[in-house]
Scaffold this motif. Structure first.
Motif, PDB file in Angstrom:
ATOM      1  N   SER A  45      19.582   1.900   7.914  1.00 52.36           N
ATOM      2  CA  SER A  45      20.311   1.443   6.727  1.00 52.36           C
ATOM      3  C   SER A  45      20.425   2.558   5.692  1.00 52.36           C
ATOM      4  CB  SER A  45      19.610   0.231   6.107  1.00 52.36           C
ATOM      5  OG  SER A  45      19.603  -0.845   7.013  1.00 52.36           O
ATOM      6  N   GLN A  89      23.712  -5.079   5.679  1.00 50.35           N
ATOM      7  CA  GLN A  89      22.708  -5.790   6.479  1.00 50.35           C
ATOM      8  C   GLN A  89      22.382  -7.143   5.841  1.00 50.35           C
ATOM      9  OE1 GLN A  89      19.149  -3.512   7.288  1.00 50.35           O
ATOM     10  NE2 GLN A  89      18.549  -4.881   8.933  1.00 50.35           N
ATOM     11  N   ASP A 165      26.111  -2.698   9.401  1.00 48.64           N
ATOM     12  CA  ASP A 165      24.655  -2.622   9.518  1.00 48.64           C
ATOM     13  C   ASP A 165      24.136  -3.929  10.119  1.00 48.64           C
ATOM     14  OD1 ASP A 165      22.035  -1.901   9.286  1.00 48.64           O
ATOM     15  OD2 ASP A 165      22.107  -1.440   7.137  1.00 48.64           O
TER      16      ASP A 165
HETATM   17 MG   LIG Z   1      18.371  -1.664   8.131  1.00 48.22          MG
END
Ligand SMILES: [Mg+2]
Ligand SMILES: Nc1ncnc2c1ncn2[C@@H]1O[C@H](COP(=O)(O)OP(=O)(O)OP(=O)(O)O)[C@@H](O)[C@H]1O
Lengths: 239, 298
Positions: A45, A89, A165
Motif C-alpha cells: 500500500s 484498500q 489495492d
Molecule cells: Mg496494504
C-alpha cells in the motif's frame, strides 16, 4: 517505448522509523498489466500511495507520464491525479454520498456536466453489478458492494493508470474473477493496470501480466522485466 | 471571479446538508446585533453633534463690558453700526437691557440690579460662515477702536468640551465596531477550522480524485457564507427592531434635542452596509483559512 511510471532508488520513511520502502527501482510501460504481491506489511500500500500521489517519497526519483512527481508543485498535482484511477484498500467512499454520487465524483471534479455523466455512471454501476443499489449510502452496502463502488469510481473516468489495492479482498471468487475481467477489459483499451494483492490465484488468471514482489520494503522482480534501467528487449516481454 | 459563484451541480451534496459550523450563525447574529447598535449609537451622536454645530457655528456674541452706562451705550451703538456694514456679518441683533436683566435675574436677583452692578451690553451676531479664528479676528480688529470694551465670544467655543465628549463617544463606537469585526472574523476562523477537521476524510478523497484547492475551498466557503448570512440576517432584524422601538419612543417625547439625535438617511445606509460587510468579512476569512489549511496537505 516510453515508460509511464519510473521509480529510481525510491525510499519512504514514516516519521523517524526505519525505512518502510528502500531502494525501489522499476519501470512500468503503458498498456501493461502488473501485479504487486508481498506479505502483509511488506509495503504494498505504501508503494501504491507513492504511485497515486498520496505521499511524497523520502528520497529517490519518481516520474509519472514523464513528469518528475517528487518536485512537482502541489498546484499541478490535481491534473496528474485525474489521469490515475485508484481503488483504495479501505475503499474511502464518501459516507454521505450515494453509490451513484460516489461514482460520479471523479467526473464532477473534472467538470463533466450532469447531463453527460448520467449514462456512464449508470452503465458502470451495472458493470459492477450494483445497478439496483445506486441510491444506497456506503454504510448500507455490504463490504463487497462497497468494494465494487470503489472500483467503479476508479474506472469511471477511463484513467491512463489504474491502481488497485487489494480490489478483490471482500468479494467471492466469482465476483473477483468478474472484476478482474473488468480490469482486463480496461487494460485492452489501453489503461495501464497495477493491482496489489495477496491472492496468488489471481496472478494466473491474467495472461501476460507481470509481477513485482515486495519483501520487507524491498522489491524483487521475479519476471525480470521491471529492472531499472530496463534491458533492451525486456520492454516487449509481457506484450 | 470564483469568489461569489453560486452552488454548482458539482458541489451538490459533497458536504452533508444542514448547519456546517455549529453555533457560529448565532454568534454572528449576536455580533451583528451589537455591531449595528454600536454603529447606530456612534452615528446618532455624530448626527447630533453635526446639527448642534451647524446651529452654533456662526453664532457670536459681543459683550461691551463697561461700567459707565453712557460710555457703554455709546460703544454698543457704534459697534452695531459698524458690524451691520461688513459682509461677514449676516445679522446684528442688540439684546435689550431688560432681556439681559431677565437672563441674569436667577443669579443676582431682580432687585439687586442697580447701577452699582454694571451689566454688559450684549449684541448677538449671525455670521455667514463659521466662527473661525480669522473671522473673529476681523470682528475684533473692527471693534478695537470704536468699542475698546468689547469682548467677543463664539458660541461654539463654549460647547467645546461637549464636542470633545461627543468626539470621544464616536471613537468609542468606532472602536467597538472594529473589535466586533475582529471577533466575528475569529469566530469564522475557528468554525472553518473545525469544519475542515470534521470533513478531513472527504477533503483527502477529493484531493486524491484530482480536485483542486479552489474546488474544495468553494464548497466550504459557500456553506460558511450561507451560515454567516443567516446569522447576519437574524442580527440585523433584531437590531432594526430595537432601533425602531427607540425611534418611536423618541418621537413620542418630541423634544427638539432628541429629534436632533435621530439618524439621517445616509446613516441608515451605513447601517444597512454593516451586515453586507460582515458577510464579506466572513467569506474572506473562511476563504483564507481554508486555502491555508489545504496548502498544508498534499
Ligand atoms: Mg496494504
Ligand atoms: N501512515 C503510516 N504511518 C506509519 N507507518 C505506516 C503508515 N502506513 C503504513 N505504515 C507501516 O508501513 C509498513 C507497510 O505498510 P503497508 O500498508 O504499506 O503494507 P501492505 O503491504 O499494504 O500490507 P497489507 O497487505 O496488510 O495491506 C507497515 O509496517 C505499516 O505499519
Amino acid at each position: 517505448m516510453d515508460s509511464i511510471v519510473q521509480f529510481e532508488n525510491v525510499g519512504l520513511r514514516y516519521g523517524t522509523d526505519t525505512e518502510t520502502l528502500s531502494d525501489i527501482s522499476f519501470t512500468l510501460f503503458p498498456g501493461r498489466f502488473y501485479f504487486l504481491t508481498g506479505a502483509s506489511g511488506a509495503g504494498k500500500s505504501s508503494l501504491l500511495r507513492l504511485l497515486f500521489l498520496a505521499q511524497r517519497p523520502s528520497r529517490g526519483l519518481i516520474k509519472l507520464f514523464g513528469t518528475d512527481a517528487v518536485t512537482l508543485p502541489r498546484e499541478e498535482l490535481p491534473a496528474l491525479r485525474r489521469r490515475i484511477g485508484v481503488v483504495f484498500q479501505d475503499f474511502r467512499l464518501v459516507p454521505h454520498l450515494s453509490a451513484f454520487d460516489n461514482i460520479a465524483l471523479p467526473l464532477r471534479v473534472a467538470g463533466v456536466s450532469e447531463r453527460e455523466l448520467q449514462q456512464p455512471v449508470a452503465e458502470t454501476l451495472d458493470w459492477v453489478g450494483i445497478g439496483e443499489r445506486a441510491s444506497a449510502r456506503p454504510a448500507t452496502l455490504s463490504g463487497g458492494e462497497q468494494q465494487r463502488v470503489a472500483i467503479a469510481r476508479a474506472v469511471i473516468s477511463r484513467p491512463e493508470i489504474l491502481v488497485a489495492d487489494e480490489p478483490t479482498g471482500n468479494v467471492d471468487p466469482d465476483m473477483a474473477l468478474r472484476l478482474l475481467q473488468l480490469f482486463e477489459a480496461l487494460n485492452k483499451l489501453g489503461t495501464t493496470v497495477v493491482v496489489a494483492t495477496h491472492d496468488l490465484h489471481l496472478l494466473s488468471k491474467v495472461k501476460n501480466a507481470q509481477m513485482m514482489r515486495l519483501d520487507k520494503g524491498r522489491l524483487s522482480d521475479p519476471t525480470g522485466a521491471l529492472r531499472y534501467p530496463p534491458r533492451p528487449g525486456d520492454a516487449g516481454q509481457g506484450g | 471571479m470564483a469568489f461569489f459563484t453560486l452552488p454548482s451541480a458539482q458541489d451538490r451534496g459533497l458536504i452533508p446538508e444542514g448547519r456546517l459550523t455549529g453555533p457560529m450563525p448565532w454568534v454572528i447574529a449576536i455580533m451583528m446585533f451589537l455591531t449595528i447598535l454600536a454603529a447606530a449609537a456612534g452615528l446618532s451622536v455624530r448626527a447630533s453633534a453635526d446639527r448642534v454645530n451647524a446651529d452654533l457655528a456662526g453664532r457670536v456674541t459681543v459683550q461691551i463690558v463697561e461700567a459707565n452706562p453712557d460710555l457703554r451705550a455709546e460703544q454698543a451703538g457704534a459697534a452695531v453700526e459698524a458690524l451691520s456694514k461688513i459682509r461677514l456679518v449676516e445679522k446684528v441683533e442688540p439684546v435689550s437691557e431688560t432681556d439681559v436683566e431677565e437672563m441674569l435675574a436667577p443669579w443676582i436677583g431682580s432687585d439687586g440690579l442697580d447701577d452699582t452692578i454694571p451689566i454688559p451690553a450684549l449684541i448677538d451676531l449671525d455670521l455667514n460662515g463659521p466662527a473661525t479664528e480669522a473671522n473673529l479676528d476681523e470682528i475684533r480688529d473692527l471693534l478695537t477702536d470704536i468699542a475698546p470694551a468689547a469682548r467677543i465670544d463664539a458660541h461654539g467655543s463654549w460647547l467645546k468640551p461637549v464636542f470633545n465628549l461627543l468626539k470621544s463617544l464616536q471613537y468609542l463606537a468606532l472602536g467597538l465596531v472594529l473589535l466586533l469585526a475582529f471577533a466575528t472574523s475569529a469566530t469564522v476562523l475557528l468554525a472553518a477550522r473545525s469544519a475542515l477537521d470534521t470533513h478531513r476524510e472527504t477533503i483527502d478523497i477529493m484531493h486524491l480524485l484530482g480536485a483542486t484547492d479552489g474546488q474544495i475551498t468553494r464548497l466550504f466557503q459557500r456553506r460558511i457564507g450561507l451560515d454567516a448570512g443567516f446569522g447576519g440576517a437574524v442580527g440585523i432584524i433584531a437590531a432594526l427592531m430595537v432601533l425602531f422601538f427607540i425611534a418611536v419612543q423618541m418621537g413620542e417625547i418630541g423634544s427638539g434635542l432628541l429629534e436632533s439625535g435621530l439618524l439621517r438617511w445616509h446613516d441608515w445606509a451605513i447601517l444597512a452596509l454593516i451586515p453586507i460587510g460582515g458577510i464579506v468579512l466572513a467569506m474572506l476569512t473562511a476563504r483564507v483559512t481554508i486555502m491555508r489549511a489545504l496548502r498544508k496537505m498534499l
